[in-house]
Design a protein around this motif. Structure first.
Motif, short mmCIF file in Angstrom:
data_model
loop_
_atom_site.label_atom_id
_atom_site.label_comp_id
_atom_site.label_asym_id
_atom_site.label_seq_id
_atom_site.Cartn_x
_atom_site.Cartn_y
_atom_site.Cartn_z
N GLU A 93 0.83 -1.21 0.00
CA GLU A 93 0.00 0.00 0.00
C GLU A 93 0.87 1.26 0.00
O GLU A 93 0.53 2.25 -0.67
CB GLU A 93 -0.92 -0.01 1.22
CG GLU A 93 -2.00 -1.10 1.15
CD GLU A 93 -2.88 -1.11 2.40
OE1 GLU A 93 -2.56 -0.35 3.33
OE2 GLU A 93 -3.87 -1.87 2.42
N ILE A 127 2.08 1.89 -3.46
CA ILE A 127 1.03 2.49 -4.29
C ILE A 127 0.90 3.98 -3.97
O ILE A 127 0.76 4.82 -4.87
CB ILE A 127 -0.31 1.77 -4.06
CG1 ILE A 127 -0.23 0.32 -4.58
CG2 ILE A 127 -1.46 2.50 -4.75
CD1 ILE A 127 -1.45 -0.51 -4.24
N VAL A 128 0.95 4.31 -2.68
CA VAL A 128 0.85 5.72 -2.28
C VAL A 128 2.02 6.52 -2.84
O VAL A 128 1.85 7.66 -3.30
CB VAL A 128 0.80 5.82 -0.74
CG1 VAL A 128 0.95 7.27 -0.29
CG2 VAL A 128 -0.52 5.26 -0.21
N ASN A 157 1.37 7.13 -6.50
CA ASN A 157 0.35 8.18 -6.64
C ASN A 157 0.91 9.55 -6.32
O ASN A 157 0.59 10.54 -7.00
CB ASN A 157 -0.85 7.87 -5.74
CG ASN A 157 -1.64 6.66 -6.21
OD1 ASN A 157 -1.60 6.30 -7.38
ND2 ASN A 157 -2.35 6.03 -5.30
N GLU A 158 1.75 9.59 -5.29
CA GLU A 158 2.36 10.87 -4.91
C GLU A 158 3.22 11.41 -6.05
O GLU A 158 3.19 12.60 -6.37
CB GLU A 158 3.21 10.68 -3.65
CG GLU A 158 3.78 11.97 -3.08
CD GLU A 158 2.75 12.79 -2.34
OE1 GLU A 158 3.08 13.94 -1.98
OE2 GLU A 158 1.62 12.32 -2.14
N VAL A 170 2.97 10.67 -9.27
CA VAL A 170 2.10 11.05 -10.39
C VAL A 170 1.45 12.40 -10.14
O VAL A 170 1.39 13.26 -11.03
CB VAL A 170 1.03 9.97 -10.63
CG1 VAL A 170 0.00 10.44 -11.64
CG2 VAL A 170 1.68 8.68 -11.12
N GLN A 171 0.98 12.61 -8.92
CA GLN A 171 0.33 13.87 -8.60
C GLN A 171 1.31 15.04 -8.66
O GLN A 171 0.96 16.13 -9.11
CB GLN A 171 -0.33 13.78 -7.22
CG GLN A 171 -1.55 12.88 -7.21
CD GLN A 171 -2.18 12.76 -5.83
OE1 GLN A 171 -1.68 13.35 -4.86
NE2 GLN A 171 -3.27 12.01 -5.74
N GLN A 193 1.75 15.73 -12.30
CA GLN A 193 0.58 16.41 -12.84
C GLN A 193 0.53 17.87 -12.40
O GLN A 193 0.19 18.76 -13.18
CB GLN A 193 -0.69 15.68 -12.40
CG GLN A 193 -0.87 14.32 -13.06
CD GLN A 193 -2.06 13.57 -12.51
OE1 GLN A 193 -2.55 13.87 -11.42
NE2 GLN A 193 -2.54 12.59 -13.25
#
Length: 248
Positions: free
Chosen positions: A137, A140-141, A144-145, A147-148, A151
């Protein structure tokens, strides 16, 4: 509430918000450290389990030794009784009783150790699974961090990116134009050089088949197919080698 109490509450609230902000900014680092701490604790638990297993096996080996001694002393007791050595037989029987007492005492302890081993193995396996799930997990975080952040960076720099892309396209177009002009200059220069040396006229003459020494593929084929044919007429009375040979 007095002003001092309100100021105190405000100070505590501000301090809490600041501390929470620091925790949030370093949440992934904190999680990684907590995972490392859990792994360290799991290593300690495995060491404890290994020590418990070793002590249980030693106790079981002692129990086996006690039983072997009992079997030996029982045989000795019978031999002493057969020889009428009652006192010796009693002494050996006392040793048998001590060994049987040790077995009676240590037997339940060994069973308790086995039960503790089973509980510890289950706890270690369960904790390992939880740590692994948490680690996945966290991965995954982290993704995501990342990717954000990417972005966000793209969103903040989109206007500048469009401007840079347009500038790059303009530069590319100017390079292409410059190369086209240079290529045309080279071609014109070559044409002038050919006219000066007569190379362009020679090329036209060769193409027309007029220039001496020029031969085309058609010329070569015509020459090969139109070679002179020499006709040999045999003299009178002279036979060919084939005529002199009698049929076999």
């Amino acid at each position: 509430m007095s002003m001092l109490a309100k100021l105190s509450a405000l100070f505590r609230g501000t301090a809490h918000d600041a501390a929470q902000g620091v925790v949030d900014q370093n949440a992934l680092k904190i999680l990684d450290q907590e995972i490392r701490d859990a792994d360290t604790a799991q290593g300690k638990a495995r060491d404890d389990l290994a020590g418990l297993v070793a002590r249980r096996r030693m106790a079981e080996n002692e129990m086996t030794s006690f039983r072997d001694q009992i079997a030996k002393y029982e045989s000795s007791t019978r031999a002493a009784l057969g020889q009428g050595k009652t006192d010796l037989a009693r002494e050996v029987a006392g040793r048998i009783a001590e060994l049987e007492s040790e077995i009676g005492t240590r037997g339940p302890l060994i069973e308790n150790m086995k039960a503790a081993e089973a509980r510890l193995r289950t706890a270690i396996a369960s904790t390992d699974q939880k740590i692994e799930t948490l680690r996945r997990e966290i991965d995954i975080v982290k993704v995501n961090e990342s990717v954000q952040r990417a972005q966000t960076s793209v969103a903040l720099q989109s206007a500048g990116a469009h401007s840079r892309i347009g500038s790059a396209a303009d530069s590319l177009q100017r390079i292409k134009q410059r190369q086209a002009v240079q290529e045309e200059r080279l071609r014109v220069g070559q044409e002038f050089e050919d006219k000066r040396t007569g190379a362009d006229l020679d090329a036209k003459l060769k193409e027309a088949g007029i220039l001496p020494g020029h031969s085309s593929a058609d010329d070569v084929l015509a020459r090969l197919t139109q070679q002179d044919v020499t006709v040999v007429t045999p003299r009178i009375g002279q036979t060919t080698p084939a005529a002199d040979k009698e049929p076999g």
